[in-house]
Design a protein around this motif. Sequence first.
Motif, short mmCIF file in Angstrom:
data_model
loop_
_atom_site.label_atom_id
_atom_site.label_comp_id
_atom_site.label_asym_id
_atom_site.label_seq_id
_atom_site.Cartn_x
_atom_site.Cartn_y
_atom_site.Cartn_z
N ARG A 210 0.83 -1.21 0.00
CA ARG A 210 0.00 0.00 0.00
C ARG A 210 0.87 1.27 0.00
O ARG A 210 0.62 2.20 -0.75
N ASP A 211 1.92 1.26 0.82
CA ASP A 211 2.73 2.47 0.97
C ASP A 211 3.65 2.71 -0.22
O ASP A 211 3.85 3.85 -0.64
N ASP A 212 4.27 1.67 -0.75
CA ASP A 212 5.18 1.84 -1.88
C ASP A 212 5.45 0.49 -2.51
O ASP A 212 6.36 -0.23 -2.11
N ARG B 90 13.00 5.95 -0.21
CA ARG B 90 11.70 5.27 -0.23
C ARG B 90 11.58 4.33 0.94
O ARG B 90 12.36 3.39 1.07
N ILE B 91 10.60 4.62 1.78
CA ILE B 91 10.30 3.77 2.92
C ILE B 91 8.79 3.58 2.93
O ILE B 91 8.10 4.17 2.12
N TYR B 92 8.31 2.72 3.83
CA TYR B 92 6.85 2.53 3.93
C TYR B 92 6.35 3.54 4.94
O TYR B 92 6.40 3.33 6.15
N SER B 93 5.85 4.68 4.45
CA SER B 93 5.73 5.87 5.28
C SER B 93 4.62 5.82 6.32
O SER B 93 4.63 6.60 7.25
N LYS B 94 3.66 4.92 6.18
CA LYS B 94 2.59 4.90 7.18
C LYS B 94 2.82 3.82 8.23
O LYS B 94 2.00 3.62 9.12
N MET B 95 3.94 3.12 8.14
CA MET B 95 4.23 2.07 9.12
C MET B 95 5.34 2.58 10.05
O MET B 95 6.11 3.44 9.67
N ASP B 146 6.97 10.29 9.61
CA ASP B 146 7.14 11.48 10.45
C ASP B 146 8.60 11.79 10.73
O ASP B 146 8.92 12.82 11.32
#
Lengths: 358, 248
Positions: A210-212, B90-95, B146
């Motif tokens: 979902r995120d990337d 690039r990271i999984y920004s909502k985790m 964040d």
Amino acid sequence: MSIDKNSLWTYVALGALGIFGPILFPDYTLSIAYLWMMVLMASTWDTLGGQMGYNSLGNITFFGVGMYASAIVQISFFYEGGVGEYTSAMGSIKPEFTAAEYFWGLSLGIMAAGIAGLAMSLLFSTFMFGLRGPYFAIGSLGLAIAAAEITITINYVGGASGISMPLFPGEIEFRSTFFYMLCFGFAVVSHFLLRWLYSTQFGLAANAIRDDEDKAEAMGIPTLAYKRLGWGIAAFFMGCMGAIAGNMAGFIDKEVAYPIPTFGIFMVAMALLGGKGTLWGPVLGAIIFHVVKETTWTYLLNLQWIALGLILIINIVYFQQGIMGWLQTKFPERFGIVVDGSTSQDADGGNAGGKEAA
Amino acid sequence: MSDPIIEVESVSKSYGGVKANVDITMNVQRGSITGIIGPNGCGKTTLFNSIVGYHPIDDGSIRFDGKEISDLRVGDIARLGMLRTFQQTRIYSKMNCVDNMQISVSQRADSGFLMFASRRGEIKDRAEHLLEFVGLYSKRNLISGDLSFGQQKLLEFAMALMNEPKVLLLDEPTAGINPTLINGLIDRLQRANEELGITLCVIEHNMRVIMNLASHIYCLANGKMLADGLPADLQNDQRVVDAYLGGH
């Protein structure tokens, strides 16, 4: 899979509603049955739509395919003439099934429906997951419409005139209670399966996609396998639920099997309302949506669609993350989300020591 | 004693009329730290993309550990043990950070059941240990989106280490990181190379960083291989100086 205190009380409350609801309010048995059906639809939609960010508008396809698959199995197993003869008689043949035949047929039918839904999703995944974002959403909607149109051209399953489902061998009250328990049971099973699944690596991989998704691919995560699994689970349960719904309705045709503008859209709306990408959001969304829908259908007839539309608009404009998402931003600590009190910029160098500083 | 883990041979790649890479040949020695430098737009990132299978190449051959990989895709190459980080982090920004780490475990030995693996125990310990290694332990439970840009860069590096790759391609690891932190990052890159045995291939604009870090440097200009050699030799190479100063 540990269960915290809040969830425990929610389970107690929902369990009590599930078990005692139809006893206390027998008139509403079927309405509560539809509630569980919607909980299942919203929750399984969320596996791909919320957790992975692939907004499918076509999950209703599996519902319809499952419904027809179960009809074929239930009729052809215990009626010698087969489905073709049964449907071409346009309902003038009413074979009497014994109770044992009926319940065996139904069990096999539900299983076949789940498998048919799963098989269909695996077939679709071979080409659908090349699409992303709005293209996937529209593409999946196209699948549902195509499936509905193709179904009415197949005379074997009655074409546009549909199929009458085998008659339930028993009292009408028992019939309601029986289908109620099936809906409730499947909702419970799907919920706990998803709860467990989200607690494993699957949950993380889904959120990573979902995120990337490109990053996930670059890190070696087999994204296609995860997407297939996510959609497959939804398809399996939608298929089973289609079988149950078909038997509850007693008669199936294109409109009953592929309710695209109602259930097809409701399941997405419910997940969005409750908060997509969360375990409880779709459950909460389904309950609120269903209560509002039933109330307006009863007391505000003619205005019911306006009321539902209003909820959707408020949801989309003011609460895009849905109720659970809104609560999570409002009270993050209650959901185990940690927010940094310090400003992150100057922490750059200052926290390079990491653990020693903590 | 030459033991290349990546062998790039006569690779060309063009986008329409733009020749991004022309006849590039280079080797990355096993266990080394190799640098790639060159002015903006000279084709460094395109070369990275070609190596990790982000796009098909027009011509030439790329071998990883002796195996031809130029026709494999990103995921397959990553599962062989070659990873890259991105210039735009690039990271999984909502985790949160720990989750970002835990999902970055190696998929190489996956028999299909990793999907259902629990997240506790050994994987979590290693995730926290590596977060400590890059200095993000105190931020481990924060939502990664964040974090500041520099911290996200460190997180992305830690995620790559979590994957236990054989080779890690880093696209400008120090860009956007504040100067006090750069030394710490160089130190960590060296430790990852020495202690974890990860071969590194680094694109870098910061000459001080790359000259200290790399044992062998390639310089690209206008999509072509301009020069290569030891850091000291390259610093004194007139062609390299000209390319950077725009005399090309």
